[in-house]
Design a protein around this motif. Structure first.
Motif, PDB file in Angstrom:
ATOM      1  N   PHE A 130       0.822  -1.213   0.000  1.00 31.97           N
ATOM      2  CA  PHE A 130       0.000   0.000   0.000  1.00 31.97           C
ATOM      3  C   PHE A 130       0.855   1.263   0.000  1.00 31.97           C
ATOM      4  CE2 PHE A 130       0.728  -0.514   4.545  1.00 31.97           C
ATOM      5  CZ  PHE A 130       0.868   0.785   5.002  1.00 31.97           C
ATOM      6  N   MET A 131       2.101   1.164   0.468  1.00 27.09           N
ATOM      7  CA  MET A 131       2.943   2.353   0.528  1.00 27.09           C
ATOM      8  C   MET A 131       3.365   2.829  -0.864  1.00 27.09           C
ATOM      9  SD  MET A 131       5.158   1.307   3.913  1.00 27.09           S
ATOM     10  CE  MET A 131       5.874   2.932   4.095  1.00 27.09           C
ATOM     11  N   ASP A 132       3.328   1.913  -1.856  1.00 30.41           N
ATOM     12  CA  ASP A 132       3.699   2.297  -3.225  1.00 30.41           C
ATOM     13  C   ASP A 132       2.694   3.240  -3.861  1.00 30.41           C
ATOM     14  OD1 ASP A 132       5.978   0.753  -3.081  1.00 30.41           O
ATOM     15  OD2 ASP A 132       5.060  -1.005  -4.010  1.00 30.41           O
ATOM     16  N   ILE A 133       1.438   3.173  -3.430  1.00 28.05           N
ATOM     17  CA  ILE A 133       0.405   3.974  -4.093  1.00 28.05           C
ATOM     18  C   ILE A 133       0.001   5.206  -3.272  1.00 28.05           C
ATOM     19  CG2 ILE A 133      -0.485   2.104  -5.519  1.00 28.05           C
ATOM     20  CD1 ILE A 133      -2.339   3.042  -2.402  1.00 28.05           C
ATOM     21  N   LEU A 134       0.718   5.481  -2.199  1.00 25.61           N
ATOM     22  CA  LEU A 134       0.388   6.652  -1.385  1.00 25.61           C
ATOM     23  C   LEU A 134       0.499   7.967  -2.158  1.00 25.61           C
ATOM     24  CD1 LEU A 134       1.977   5.761   2.083  1.00 25.61           C
ATOM     25  CD2 LEU A 134      -0.388   5.510   1.319  1.00 25.61           C
ATOM     26  N   PRO A 135       1.428   8.105  -3.132  1.00 18.96           N
ATOM     27  CA  PRO A 135       1.527   9.390  -3.844  1.00 18.96           C
ATOM     28  C   PRO A 135       0.256   9.803  -4.581  1.00 18.96           C
ATOM     29  CG  PRO A 135       3.527   8.118  -4.173  1.00 18.96           C
ATOM     30  CD  PRO A 135       2.556   7.220  -3.485  1.00 18.96           C
ATOM     31  N   ILE A 136      -0.617   8.863  -4.951  1.00 18.78           N
ATOM     32  CA  ILE A 136      -1.820   9.259  -5.689  1.00 18.78           C
ATOM     33  C   ILE A 136      -3.014   9.493  -4.765  1.00 18.78           C
ATOM     34  CG2 ILE A 136      -1.059   7.986  -7.722  1.00 18.78           C
ATOM     35  CD1 ILE A 136      -3.239   5.904  -7.080  1.00 18.78           C
ATOM     36  N   LEU A 137      -2.838   9.304  -3.456  1.00 24.34           N
ATOM     37  CA  LEU A 137      -3.938   9.523  -2.519  1.00 24.34           C
ATOM     38  C   LEU A 137      -3.941  10.965  -2.030  1.00 24.34           C
ATOM     39  CD1 LEU A 137      -3.908   6.263  -0.336  1.00 24.34           C
ATOM     40  CD2 LEU A 137      -5.128   6.737  -2.468  1.00 24.34           C
ATOM     41  N   ASP A 138      -5.105  11.562  -2.043  1.00 23.75           N
ATOM     42  CA  ASP A 138      -5.262  12.921  -1.540  1.00 23.75           C
ATOM     43  C   ASP A 138      -4.898  12.947  -0.055  1.00 23.75           C
ATOM     44  OD1 ASP A 138      -6.465  15.313  -0.400  1.00 23.75           O
ATOM     45  OD2 ASP A 138      -7.528  15.528  -2.295  1.00 23.75           O
ATOM     46  N   PRO A 139      -4.039  13.884   0.389  1.00 24.44           N
ATOM     47  CA  PRO A 139      -3.644  13.937   1.800  1.00 24.44           C
ATOM     48  C   PRO A 139      -4.818  14.044   2.761  1.00 24.44           C
ATOM     49  CG  PRO A 139      -2.201  15.333   0.482  1.00 24.44           C
ATOM     50  CD  PRO A 139      -3.306  14.880  -0.418  1.00 24.44           C
TER      51      PRO A 139
END
Length: 409
Positions: free
Chosen positions: A181-190
């Motif tokens: 899940f840490m790989d896709i954190l950049p596309i998640l809205d903060p």
């Protein structure tokens, strides 16, 4: 006279339109394109798989397909020259010239048997087509895409997620199967954090240390756990987690692990309202596991609203309840650990009911033996008529004892 809406007024209508219908409408009406991209896109469900994107109930899937060559006369003539061996040539294991050609097939389906199929241009590779598809469906948005229910990533190690630039997704529940899940954190809205729910197949030690994991309100760990190489380190990190609600599906965390977890909580404290569940196989004896905890740590068996429960005093204000629960919509049961406010019990409960639960097996055996010998004695003394006198009391006592006996997990 009919009244038509000006294009700017279409924004609120598009915002709450079903996502797939909205994308289809905007693609057919160029005048709506700018309004569509500037208006928030709301989805119920979004799923990324290899060469596949699912939006709500609609599936957009790319795949490689083959068809047999249908050769023209010129191709047939050229084939002879291609298959002729020149001096010095060696053909390995017979004639192996390709009899099929590949193309990319694009399928759109709603899961109800209705599906449309389109063959893409022969020179278009599948990864390029996937990039174009994701950009068409999700790209160029001025605001974050909102996913109301669940965002799912079902990708394996090494798979490349083809996404449009600057994609931002707001989500409450994130599910990553076979995906870190840490790989896709950049596309998640903060603003998505802390997550309402985080579901993952495996959790490494590095995952347990992540603020995203530790702040999620509900965590579900599915699958087969951790490797043998880092079990002890994983266990030490796991018992320190501050999460209030954790659901663990696999059987790695059982027996002595639960005892160590309970001891850690009792030594370091835990917040009231904490509820951790550990799933067990249907044939496992959960009462035996409760007995192990009682033998190692102590506590008292008590009748509670949830049935057979082991109560361990936690501090002046709270207590730990360990009991067996049925998992909704699943055949399995689970050992559940709950920190709840301390319950004041009456002297009758402390002196009568609680000791019965602490020694219910002994009391049950004693009662059964008493009933058997008593019935035999009365039958000898009174003869056959004793059956009419003995049966009703035995029946009533049996029902009463069954109502007091703890419910086994």
């Amino acid at each position: 006279m009919s009244v038509t809406l000006a294009y700017p007024a279409m924004g609120p209508i598009l915002e709450f339109m079903e996502a797939n219908k909205r994308i289809h409408l905007a693609s057919r009406c160029p005048a709506l394109h700018a309004i569509d991209k500037s208006t928030p896109l709301r989805l119920d469900f979004l799923d990324f798989r290899k060469n596949c994107i699912q939006i709500n109930l609609m599936l957009y899937h790319l795949s490689h397909c083959e068809e047999r060559y249908v050769e023209s006369q010129s191709q047939i003539e050229d084939k002879s020259s291609r298959e002729t061996l020149a001096p010095g040539d060696i053909q390995i294991d017979g004639n192996a010239f390709p009899k099929f050609r590949q193309f990319v097939e694009f399928r759109i389906g709603n899961g109800l048997g209705r599906e449309s199929v389109r063959r893409l241009p022969a020179n278009l590779e599948i990864h390029v087509a996937l990039k174009k598809l994701s950009s068409f469906l999700l790209g160029g948005r001025a605001t974050s895409i909102e996913v109301a229910e669940e965002l799912v990533f079902f990708l394996n190690r090494g798979d490349i997620l083809r996404l449009p630039e600057n994609l931002q997704i707001w989500v409450k529940a994130l599910k990553t199967m076979h995906t870190n899940f840490m790989d896709i954190l950049p596309i998640l809205d903060p603003s998505s954090f802390p997550l309402e729910t985080l579901i993952l197949k495996k959790a490494s030690v590095h995952n347990l240390q992540s603020p995203v994991f530790r702040t999620a309100r509900n965590v579900e760990i599915l699958g087969d756990g951790v490797s043998n190489l880092d079990q002890e380190e994983w266990h030490m990190e796991f018992q320190k987690l501050p999460n209030k609600n954790i659901f663990m599906e696999y059987d790695y965390y059982g027996g002595d692990r639960i005892v160590h977890l309970v001891r850690y909580w009792m030594e370091n404290g835990k917040e009231i309202g904490t509820c951790w569940n550990f799933v067990r196989r249907p044939w496992e004896d959960l009462v035996r596991e409760l007995d192990l905890i009682k033998a190692e740590i102590g506590g008292t068996y008590r009748r509670a609203a949830i049935g057979y429960a082991l109560i361990l005093p936690f501090n002046d204000d709270s207590e730990l309840v360990v009991h067996a629960v049925k998992i909704p919509k699943l055949p399995q049961k689970a050992i559940q650990l709950v920190i709840q406010p301390k319950v004041e019990r009456s002297s009758f409960t402390d002196k009568i009911i609680d000791p019965f639960y602490a020694n219910w097996r002994l009391y049950t055996l004693s009662t059964v033996l008493t009933l058997l010998f008593g019935s035999f004695f009365l039958t000898v003394v009174m003869g056959p008529y004793a059956i009419l006198c003995v049966t009703p009391p035995i029946f009533m006592i049996t029902i009463f004892m069954r109502s007091l006996m703890p419910t086994r997990g």
